[in-house]
Enzyme design. Structure first.
Site, PDB file in Angstrom:
ATOM      1  N   ASP A  24      -2.012   7.802   3.868  1.00 38.52           N
ATOM      2  CA  ASP A  24      -1.575   6.447   4.244  1.00 38.52           C
ATOM      3  C   ASP A  24      -2.181   6.119   5.613  1.00 38.52           C
ATOM      4  O   ASP A  24      -2.538   7.012   6.375  1.00 38.52           O
ATOM      5  CB  ASP A  24      -0.036   6.404   4.325  1.00 38.52           C
ATOM      6  CG  ASP A  24       0.512   4.967   4.271  1.00 38.52           C
ATOM      7  OD1 ASP A  24      -0.288   4.022   4.118  1.00 38.52           O
ATOM      8  OD2 ASP A  24       1.747   4.799   4.374  1.00 38.52           O
ATOM      9  N   GLU A  25      -2.273   4.830   5.946  1.00 34.56           N
ATOM     10  CA  GLU A  25      -2.764   4.397   7.265  1.00 34.56           C
ATOM     11  C   GLU A  25      -4.117   5.030   7.596  1.00 34.56           C
ATOM     12  O   GLU A  25      -4.350   5.467   8.731  1.00 34.56           O
ATOM     13  CB  GLU A  25      -1.750   4.776   8.368  1.00 34.56           C
ATOM     14  CG  GLU A  25      -0.332   4.267   8.137  1.00 34.56           C
ATOM     15  CD  GLU A  25      -0.098   2.834   8.588  1.00 34.56           C
ATOM     16  OE1 GLU A  25      -1.067   2.192   9.069  1.00 34.56           O
ATOM     17  OE2 GLU A  25       1.023   2.345   8.434  1.00 34.56           O
ATOM     18  N   ARG A  82       4.902  -7.392  11.055  1.00 28.87           N
ATOM     19  CA  ARG A  82       6.115  -6.585  10.808  1.00 28.87           C
ATOM     20  C   ARG A  82       7.269  -7.472  10.358  1.00 28.87           C
ATOM     21  O   ARG A  82       8.285  -6.991   9.872  1.00 28.87           O
ATOM     22  CB  ARG A  82       6.563  -5.837  12.088  1.00 28.87           C
ATOM     23  CG  ARG A  82       5.635  -4.791  12.682  1.00 28.87           C
ATOM     24  CD  ARG A  82       5.124  -3.814  11.691  1.00 28.87           C
ATOM     25  NE  ARG A  82       3.843  -4.272  11.165  1.00 28.87           N
ATOM     26  CZ  ARG A  82       3.322  -3.859   9.998  1.00 28.87           C
ATOM     27  NH1 ARG A  82       3.965  -2.999   9.244  1.00 28.87           N
ATOM     28  NH2 ARG A  82       2.170  -4.323   9.580  1.00 28.87           N
ATOM     29  N   GLN A 110      -5.529  -3.451  10.943  1.00 27.18           N
ATOM     30  CA  GLN A 110      -4.401  -2.811  11.628  1.00 27.18           C
ATOM     31  C   GLN A 110      -4.817  -1.524  12.328  1.00 27.18           C
ATOM     32  O   GLN A 110      -3.976  -0.672  12.623  1.00 27.18           O
ATOM     33  CB  GLN A 110      -3.284  -2.507  10.631  1.00 27.18           C
ATOM     34  CG  GLN A 110      -2.663  -3.752  10.029  1.00 27.18           C
ATOM     35  CD  GLN A 110      -1.479  -3.388   9.152  1.00 27.18           C
ATOM     36  OE1 GLN A 110      -0.468  -2.889   9.622  1.00 27.18           O
ATOM     37  NE2 GLN A 110      -1.608  -3.628   7.854  1.00 27.18           N
ATOM     38  N   LYS A 143       0.835  -1.206   0.000  1.00 24.26           N
ATOM     39  CA  LYS A 143       0.000   0.000   0.000  1.00 24.26           C
ATOM     40  C   LYS A 143       0.869   1.256   0.000  1.00 24.26           C
ATOM     41  O   LYS A 143       0.661   2.179  -0.787  1.00 24.26           O
ATOM     42  CB  LYS A 143      -0.917   0.019   1.237  1.00 24.26           C
ATOM     43  CG  LYS A 143      -1.954  -1.080   1.251  1.00 24.26           C
ATOM     44  CD  LYS A 143      -2.867  -0.986   2.461  1.00 24.26           C
ATOM     45  CE  LYS A 143      -2.153  -1.171   3.784  1.00 24.26           C
ATOM     46  NZ  LYS A 143      -1.528  -2.498   3.956  1.00 24.26           N
ATOM     47  N   THR A 144       1.849   1.276   0.905  1.00 23.89           N
ATOM     48  CA  THR A 144       2.692   2.461   1.012  1.00 23.89           C
ATOM     49  C   THR A 144       3.523   2.624  -0.262  1.00 23.89           C
ATOM     50  O   THR A 144       3.677   3.720  -0.794  1.00 23.89           O
ATOM     51  CB  THR A 144       3.588   2.335   2.261  1.00 23.89           C
ATOM     52  OG1 THR A 144       2.731   2.207   3.406  1.00 23.89           O
ATOM     53  CG2 THR A 144       4.470   3.550   2.445  1.00 23.89           C
TER      54      THR A 144
HETATM   55  P1  ATP Z   1       1.605  -2.185   5.978  1.00 22.18           P
HETATM   56  O1  ATP Z   1       0.167  -2.588   5.962  1.00 22.18           O
HETATM   57  O2  ATP Z   1       2.369  -2.955   6.981  1.00 22.18           O
HETATM   58  O3  ATP Z   1       1.776  -0.701   6.054  1.00 22.18           O
HETATM   59  P2  ATP Z   1       2.006  -1.999   3.131  1.00 22.18           P
HETATM   60  O4  ATP Z   1       0.809  -2.592   2.504  1.00 22.18           O
HETATM   61  O5  ATP Z   1       2.103  -0.543   3.182  1.00 22.18           O
HETATM   62  O6  ATP Z   1       2.223  -2.666   4.554  1.00 22.18           O
HETATM   63  P3  ATP Z   1       4.603  -1.854   1.936  1.00 22.18           P
HETATM   64  O7  ATP Z   1       5.321  -1.478   3.155  1.00 22.18           O
HETATM   65  O8  ATP Z   1       4.342  -0.832   0.907  1.00 22.18           O
HETATM   66  O9  ATP Z   1       3.256  -2.601   2.338  1.00 22.18           O
HETATM   67  O10 ATP Z   1       5.323  -3.067   1.220  1.00 22.18           O
HETATM   68  C1  ATP Z   1       5.815  -4.192   1.951  1.00 22.18           C
HETATM   69  C2  ATP Z   1       7.122  -4.670   1.362  1.00 22.18           C
HETATM   70  O11 ATP Z   1       6.880  -5.282   0.102  1.00 22.18           O
HETATM   71  C3  ATP Z   1       8.083  -3.543   1.104  1.00 22.18           C
HETATM   72  O12 ATP Z   1       9.389  -3.996   1.361  1.00 22.18           O
HETATM   73  C4  ATP Z   1       7.884  -3.272  -0.380  1.00 22.18           C
HETATM   74  O13 ATP Z   1       9.003  -2.663  -0.974  1.00 22.18           O
HETATM   75  C5  ATP Z   1       7.641  -4.665  -0.925  1.00 22.18           C
HETATM   76  N1  ATP Z   1       6.840  -4.650  -2.159  1.00 22.18           N
HETATM   77  C6  ATP Z   1       5.569  -4.219  -2.302  1.00 22.18           C
HETATM   78  N2  ATP Z   1       5.163  -4.342  -3.585  1.00 22.18           N
HETATM   79  C7  ATP Z   1       6.185  -4.861  -4.274  1.00 22.18           C
HETATM   80  C8  ATP Z   1       6.397  -5.229  -5.644  1.00 22.18           C
HETATM   81  N3  ATP Z   1       5.449  -5.081  -6.571  1.00 22.18           N
HETATM   82  N4  ATP Z   1       7.599  -5.745  -5.982  1.00 22.18           N
HETATM   83  C9  ATP Z   1       8.561  -5.908  -5.064  1.00 22.18           C
HETATM   84  N5  ATP Z   1       8.448  -5.595  -3.762  1.00 22.18           N
HETATM   85  C10 ATP Z   1       7.262  -5.074  -3.354  1.00 22.18           C
HETATM   86 MG    MG Z   2       2.218   0.818   4.810  1.00 20.34          MG
END
Ligand code: ATP
Ligand code: MG
Length: 692
Positions: A240-241, A612, A271, A49-50
């Protein structure tokens, strides 16, 4: 609500330098290329997402949206900085001009510009929580000077209640009934305390953290022309969040939208962990109702964690009734099963965790890739001692924040008062440090000074009419000389020098006489002066630091070791990831806490902790602990461990012997020093939640 695309992914888009197709999966790409309008990305942990937000900002900038017309709202200011650094590295086009940060810091920047419209001057100061508690105490004393104190809530609780009312938009009675029913019959009186608090803030040109949001919303509601201006200024708002926004924040965002309503929010209801401070995850679940034309996106591939870790995290969250089912497909290969670790005592817990960290390091993990998480700040103390003994460097994300330490506040009170002579809190704090001046005299002096009788005039009066003792008088004369000096243009333009001056002229001697650890406190103050030296003037410096909530001592005290382990409360670890994660104190009464009113929120917290971890996850529970009467009591394992199906974790039982014997330690150069706040006597009121 639709989930189709106006422009299909993969259709040729001219000359973008970022290769979105190879950096993102098709679901993420769809979000990044989507033209606009309200957009909701509802997806589980680690699905990117981030990352998708970052790439969308890139895409917008590449397609010609001026960076300063983008507003990016995040959980911490640091997160926004990191995201924007990433954008800058990818597109090299003025991404630093994007307005990014927490709701509070964005509100602050906007209100500086429009302060007069909400009854403040553009130079208003910001009250942090501790000062807010003090001012609320003064409001309480003003409203009910003679009511027995025990019949009314204290300053801290009042501030909590007030903040909750403001942030949730609920009535005082409703909030009292839920959070402090014993005071329901005092609700009228409490309301008048709140009014007095409000008036005092306004009179002193002070805003507390809640005002940064409330006044922002009032500005938008009461001034259509400003609303119009801001809606045009920010063509795109991204959050975000979003699951942890409160009602006030959701209303602000909705009111900021221009005619195209380009609002993208991302989050995960599983979360949501800030309900205790007024966050409301119905903001995210209700988003499609509030924005019926929104496009909803899902991301279903988890990039972060091994299948074993994901299975555990999901096996836990299914126990929540209020949850929204999400598919998650791991891309990582198999890893070690998570460990369910029983240790005999808290000391053995610390010892086992430290030992395992060193083993993992031998296996090739850097300390930066490991974290220890806990429910409450205080749960980290044994571990901090153990890590120090073993020479393992660490940072504490949840420690007492540098700027909330007493010595820092004492010295800054001088700068604050000179910067804003209406600041009652700063005056009283500063005055009370002086010989011969106690709480009552300080308050009495304030009534004279606030009544426009400057300190200088007061001093020129006949001693008999102002009823000052000889020592109070000489203290005040000294104070006045110092204040004059601080008010000189030379020092208002050099915040670092101003701090040094307060220390030299007064505080160093005072601290040596009155405080423990004076040496390290004075070192802190020198670090503070060095840091302040980077700001152009005292006013800018004060405004910035009040908002720097995540800055810890290490960030200021230069020269940290190359690699450090992270210690953090789970609340502060939101959005982050590490290769190895230890969750400690998984015992009933600790996590979930005894006072957990909302077990589902505690379980979401457990879910956040587990998600995490990328490769290694250890869930540790001590079987016994000493209570405050020094008696050993048995601890039940946390229900979050008991409710897991046995196959999702490997049971590890640590025998008592592990407590003694020679400890392996980290072989590095110098010995790592005990952090200041561990030294006896330093006042530490660290809370486990950030003011974002
Ligand atoms: P959270 O809910 O914990 O905030 P999130 O959904 O925001 O998580 P991110 O932190 O953006 O997830 O991504 C998690 C990990 O996966 C990061 O290390 C990110 O770089 C990697 N990642 C996400 N998408 C891809 C992709 N398409 N290819 C490679 N790595 C990815
Ligand atoms: Mg995130």
């Amino acid at each position: 609500m639709t989930s189709s695309l106006d422009r299909p992914p993969g259709s040729p888009v001219p000359r973008r330098r970022v290769d979105y197709e190879s950096e993102l999966n098709p679901q993420q790409l769809e979000v990044v290329l989507h033209p606009g309008g309200p957009m909701l990305v509802l997806a589980g942990a680690g699905t990117g997402k981030t990352r998708t937000l970052v790439y969308r900002v890139c895409r917008l900038v590449e397609d010609g949206v001026p960076p300063d017309r983008i507003l990016l709202l995040t959980f911490t200011n640091k997160a926004a900085r990191e995201m924007l650094d990433r954008v800058e590295a990818l597109v090299e086009r003025g991404a630093r001009r994007v307005m990014g940060g927490t709701f509070h810091s964005a509100g602050h920047r906007i209100l500086r510009r429009y302060a007069t419209l909400v009854g403040y001057t553009p130079r208003f100061s910001i009250l942090d929580r501790e000062d807010a508690v003090e001012l609320m105490g003064a409001a309480l004393a003003q409203v009910s000077p003679d009511l027995p104190r025990r019949r009314l809530p204290r300053g801290r609780l009042l501030v909590d209640l007030y903040s909750f009312v403001i942030n949730t938009g609920r009535s005082l009675d409703e909030v009292l009934a839920e959070r402090a029913p014993q005071y329901l019959d005092q609700s009228e009186l409490i309301a008048s305390v709140f009014r007095a608090y409000l008036e005092r803030k306004r009179a002193a040109d002070l805003m507390d953290f809640d005002d940064l949001l409330l006044n922002w919303l009032l500005l938008l509601r009461r001034h259509p022309e400003v609303r119009q201006e801001l809606a045009t200024r920010f063509a795109h708002v991204l959050v975000d969040e979003y699951q942890d926004t409160n009602r006030l924040q959701a209303d602000i965002v909705d009111s900021m939208l221009g005619p195209e309503r380009n609002l993208m929010v991302v989050g995960d209801d599983a979360q949501s962990i800030y309900a205790f401070r007024g966050a409301d995850f119905s903001n995210i679940l209700g988003f499609p109702e509030r924005h019926p034309d929104c496009t909803v996106f899902r991301l279903e591939t988890n990039y972060r964690s091994t299948p074993q870790i994901l299975e555990l995290a999901n096996a836990s969250i299914v126990h929540n009734e209020r949850q929204f089912h999400k598919e998650l497909r791991p891309v990582r290969g198999d890893g070690d099963p998570p460990g369910n670790v029983s240790v005999p005592t808290p000391e053995a817990q610390a010892s086992w965790v430290a030992g395992r960290i060193l083993e993992l390091r031998d296996e090739g993990l850097d300390l930066e890739e490991m974290a220890v998480l806990y429910r409450n700040h205080a749960h980290s103390l044994e571990l901090q001692v153990e890590l120090t003994r073993r020479n393992i460097p660490f940072r504490v994300r949840s420690g007492l924040r540098f700027f909330e330490q007493r010595h820092v506040k004492d010295v800054l009170a001088h700068l604050r008062f000179v910067d804003n002579p209406k600041d009652e809190v700063a005056f009283v704090r500063m005055a009370r440090l002086r010989r011969g001046i106690g709480e009552r005299l300080a308050a009495r002096l304030w009534t004279r000074i606030a009544g426009a009788e400057p300190l200088r005039t007061l001093l020129a009066l006949d001693p008999a009419t102002v009823e000052l003792s000889r020592s109070a008088r000489s203290s005040l004369t000294g104070l006045q000389t110092l204040l004059d000096e601080l008010a000189s243009p030379r020092l208002t333009g050099q915040p670092g020098e101003a701090i040094r001056r307060v220390v030299e002229v007064f505080y160093a001697a005072w601290a040596r006489e009155q405080l423990d650890n004076a040496g390290s406190r004075l070192e802190d103050l020198e670090q503070l002066a060095l840091y302040a030296g980077g700001y152009p003037d005292v006013n800018t410096f004060l405004a910035e630091i009040t908002l720097l909530n995540e800055l810890s001592g290490e960030d200021v005290a230069g020269g940290p070791p190359d690699e450090m382990l992270t210690l953090s409360t789970i609340h502060q670890a939101k959005g982050l990831e590490w290769r190895a994660v230890f969750v400690i104190w998984l015992a009933e009464g600790r996590f979930p806490t005894v006072r957990a009113e909302d077990l589902e929120e505690e379980r979401r917290l457990f879910h956040v902790a587990a998600t995490r971890a990328a490769e290694y996850l250890y869930l540790v529970h001590p079987e016994m602990a000493r209570d405050r009467y020094r008696v050993d009591v048995l601890l039940d394992p946390s229900r979050f461990l008991l409710e897991l199906p046995p196959h999702v974790a490997e049971a590890i039982v640590v025998p008592p012997e592990l407590e003694s014997g020679a400890l392996p330690a980290l072989e590095t150069g110098g010995r790592y020093d005990l952090p200041d706040f561990l030294s006896p006597g330093t006042d530490d009121e660290g809370s486990d939640d950030p003011v974002n």
